[in-house]
Design an enzyme around this catalytic site. Structure first.
Site, PDB file in Angstrom:
ATOM      1  N   ASP A  69      46.170  56.377  -5.715  1.00  0.00           N
ATOM      2  CA  ASP A  69      47.149  57.472  -5.675  1.00  0.00           C
ATOM      3  C   ASP A  69      48.115  57.209  -4.510  1.00  0.00           C
ATOM      4  O   ASP A  69      48.098  57.908  -3.503  1.00  0.00           O
ATOM      5  CB  ASP A  69      46.419  58.815  -5.518  1.00  0.00           C
ATOM      6  CG  ASP A  69      47.321  60.007  -5.805  1.00  0.00           C
ATOM      7  OD1 ASP A  69      48.462  59.800  -6.265  1.00  0.00           O
ATOM      8  OD2 ASP A  69      46.878  61.141  -5.544  1.00  0.00           O
TER       9      ASP A  69
ATOM     10  N   GLN B  41      46.535  72.366  -2.139  1.00  0.00           N
ATOM     11  CA  GLN B  41      47.679  72.132  -3.027  1.00  0.00           C
ATOM     12  C   GLN B  41      48.987  72.248  -2.228  1.00  0.00           C
ATOM     13  O   GLN B  41      49.178  73.201  -1.476  1.00  0.00           O
ATOM     14  CB  GLN B  41      47.683  73.133  -4.179  1.00  0.00           C
ATOM     15  CG  GLN B  41      46.877  72.651  -5.376  1.00  0.00           C
ATOM     16  CD  GLN B  41      45.399  72.539  -5.084  1.00  0.00           C
ATOM     17  OE1 GLN B  41      44.850  73.377  -4.400  1.00  0.00           O
ATOM     18  NE2 GLN B  41      44.770  71.491  -5.574  1.00  0.00           N
ATOM     19  N   GLY B  42      49.858  71.311  -2.436  1.00  0.00           N
ATOM     20  CA  GLY B  42      51.129  71.294  -1.716  1.00  0.00           C
ATOM     21  C   GLY B  42      51.127  70.334  -0.533  1.00  0.00           C
ATOM     22  O   GLY B  42      52.181  69.939  -0.058  1.00  0.00           O
ATOM     23  N   ASP B  43      49.920  69.990  -0.052  1.00  0.00           N
ATOM     24  CA  ASP B  43      49.841  69.020   1.053  1.00  0.00           C
ATOM     25  C   ASP B  43      49.797  67.590   0.530  1.00  0.00           C
ATOM     26  O   ASP B  43      49.939  66.638   1.310  1.00  0.00           O
ATOM     27  CB  ASP B  43      48.578  69.266   1.890  1.00  0.00           C
ATOM     28  CG  ASP B  43      48.705  70.494   2.767  1.00  0.00           C
ATOM     29  OD1 ASP B  43      49.805  70.728   3.299  1.00  0.00           O
ATOM     30  OD2 ASP B  43      47.710  71.214   2.930  1.00  0.00           O
ATOM     31  N   SER B  44      49.596  67.423  -0.746  1.00  0.00           N
ATOM     32  CA  SER B  44      49.497  66.084  -1.322  1.00  0.00           C
ATOM     33  C   SER B  44      50.618  65.171  -0.858  1.00  0.00           C
ATOM     34  O   SER B  44      51.755  65.603  -0.708  1.00  0.00           O
ATOM     35  CB  SER B  44      49.587  66.142  -2.848  1.00  0.00           C
ATOM     36  OG  SER B  44      48.338  66.410  -3.390  1.00  0.00           O
TER      37      SER B  44
HETATM   38  N1  ARG Z   1      46.490  67.671  -5.292  1.00  0.00           N
HETATM   39  C1  ARG Z   1      46.939  68.545  -4.258  1.00  0.00           C
HETATM   40  C2  ARG Z   1      48.463  68.527  -4.184  1.00  0.00           C
HETATM   41  O1  ARG Z   1      49.068  68.096  -5.139  1.00  0.00           O
HETATM   42  C3  ARG Z   1      46.290  68.257  -2.944  1.00  0.00           C
HETATM   43  C4  ARG Z   1      44.919  68.728  -2.965  1.00  0.00           C
HETATM   44  C5  ARG Z   1      44.179  68.404  -1.733  1.00  0.00           C
HETATM   45  N2  ARG Z   1      43.022  69.185  -1.821  1.00  0.00           N
HETATM   46  C6  ARG Z   1      42.078  69.243  -0.907  1.00  0.00           C
HETATM   47  N3  ARG Z   1      41.114  70.091  -1.089  1.00  0.00           N
HETATM   48  N4  ARG Z   1      42.143  68.480   0.155  1.00  0.00           N
HETATM   49  O2  ARG Z   1      49.047  69.052  -3.279  1.00  0.00           O
END
Ligand code: ARG
Length: 271
Positions: free
Chosen positions: A130, A219-222
Site C-alpha cells: 500500500d 480513517q483520514g490519516d491514511s
Molecule cells: N484506511 C484508513 C484511511 O483511509 C486508515 C485507517 C488506519 N486505521 C487504524 N486503525 N490505524 O484513512
C-alpha cells in the site's frame, strides 16, 4: 430518536459511505457500516503537533479542497503516500498541501501532481504494497523525511516508540480538529500482529499500537507518516476500527520500498 436526527444520521452515514467507497479498504467494512464507529476520531489518543518538528508531514485534498489523506515529503519534488490514497482521486484533481498546520489557514504551498507511481502488484491494503509516490509540479520549501536503508530490520524492533501524524477529528461526536495531530505508538512484533490480523504480512506491513488500544491512527490519516526521529518507517494503511484492544494500526513497511521510493523521488530535470 427523532425523525430529524434519524434523517441526519442517515445523511451522515450516506456521506461517509460515499467517502469510504474510495478511501477505506475492505477490513474497514465495519467502520463504514456503523455510524457510531464512523464518528471515531482519526488520530486517537494524540495531541496537537507542530510542523516545525515534522515539516515533511503534508495532506492531500481533492480539487474542492477536501482533505482525504495524509502524505510525507520524501524529496524536493515528491511525496510518499498510501496506494489506496493515490487511487482514491484522479491525478489531475489531487493537491498536496505542505507547510499548513491548520487547515483553516492559507499557509504554505498547494501543489498539483504530475505523476503517480503505485507499488507494483498493489490491489488492496490488506494484501500489502500500500505505497505510492506522487511527483509534484514545483518544489517543496520543507525538508523531506529520511528514508530507511532498504531492508533495515533494526528499525522495526518490537516496542520501539514511533510517532504517527495526521489531520482529522478528535474523539467523540466528531468535533473535528483542523490541526496536525500526533500520537506515540510502540511497534508490535510480527508474531503478535499475525495473531491480531490473519492478513498480516511482515514483508510489506508493520503494526504499531498498545495491546489495550486507546492510541492509534484512524480513517483520514491514511497515507501519513509513522516516523522514528526523522526517519519514515511506516505509512498509515489500515486497521480494524481504531484504537481497539488487540487491533493495532497496520502500516506499510517503508524499508521494503526504500529503493523504489528513492528512484521515484529523484528530482527530474525534464518533464
Ligand atoms: N484506511 C484508513 C484511511 O483511509 C486508515 C485507517 C488506519 N486505521 C487504524 N486503525 N490505524 O484513512
Amino acid at each position: 430518536m427523532s425523525v430529524k436526527s434519524r434523517r441526519s444520521l442517515l445523511f451522515v452515514s450516506g456521506a461517509l459511505l460515499a467517502v469510504a467507497a474510495v478511501a477505506v479498504p475492505v477490513v474497514a467494512g465495519t467502520a463504514a457500516a456503523d455510524p457510531a464507529s464512523a464518528n471515531q476520531p482519526r488520530i486517537v489518543g494524540g495531541e496537537k503537533a507542530s510542523l516545525s518538528d515534522h515539516p515533511y508531514a503534508v495532506y492531500l485534498t481533492d480539487a474542492g479542497g477536501n482533505q482525504f489523506c495524509g502524505a510525507v515529503i520524501v524529496s524536493s519534488t515528491a511525496v510518499a503516500t498510501a496506494a489506496h490514497c493515490a487511487k482514491a482521486v484522479a491525478k489531475q484533481d489531487i493537491r498536496v498541501v505542505a507547510g499548513r498546520e491548520d487547515k483553516r489557514t492559507t499557509d504554505g504551498q498547494v501543489l498539483s501532481v504530475s505523476k503517480v507511481w503505485v507499488g507494483q502488484g498493489y490491489s488492496d491494503p490488506t494484501k500489502g504494497t500500500d505505497i505510492a509516490v506522487l511527483t509534484v509540479r514545483g518544489q517543496f520549501d520543507q525538508r523531506p523525511a529520511k528514508l530507511p536503508d532498504s531492508g533495515d530490520a533494526g528499525l522495526y524492533a518490537k516496542g520501539t516508540q514511533a510517532t504517527v501524524l495526521g489531520w482529522g477529528r478528535i474523539a467523540d461526536g466528531g468535533a473535528r480538529s483542523d490541526y496536525l495531530r500526533s500520537a506515540e505508538v510502540p511497534l508490535v512484533s510480527d508474531t503478535e500482529c499475525k495473531t491480531d490480523y490473519s492478513v498480516y504480512d511482515q514483508r510489506t506491513m508493520v503494526c504499531a499500537g498498545y495491546a489495550e488500544g486507546g492510541v492509534d491512527a484512524c480513517q483520514g490519516d491514511s497515507g501519513g507518516p509513522l516516523v522514528v526521529g526523522d526517519t519514515l518507517i511506516g505509512i498509515v494503511s489500515f486497521g480494524d476500527g481504531c484504537a481497539k484492544a488487540n487491533k493495532p494500526g497496520v502500516y506499510t513497511r517503508v524499508s521494503t520500498y526504500s529503493d523504489d521510493i528513492k528512484a521515484q523521488a529523484k528530482p527530474r530535470l525534464l518533464g
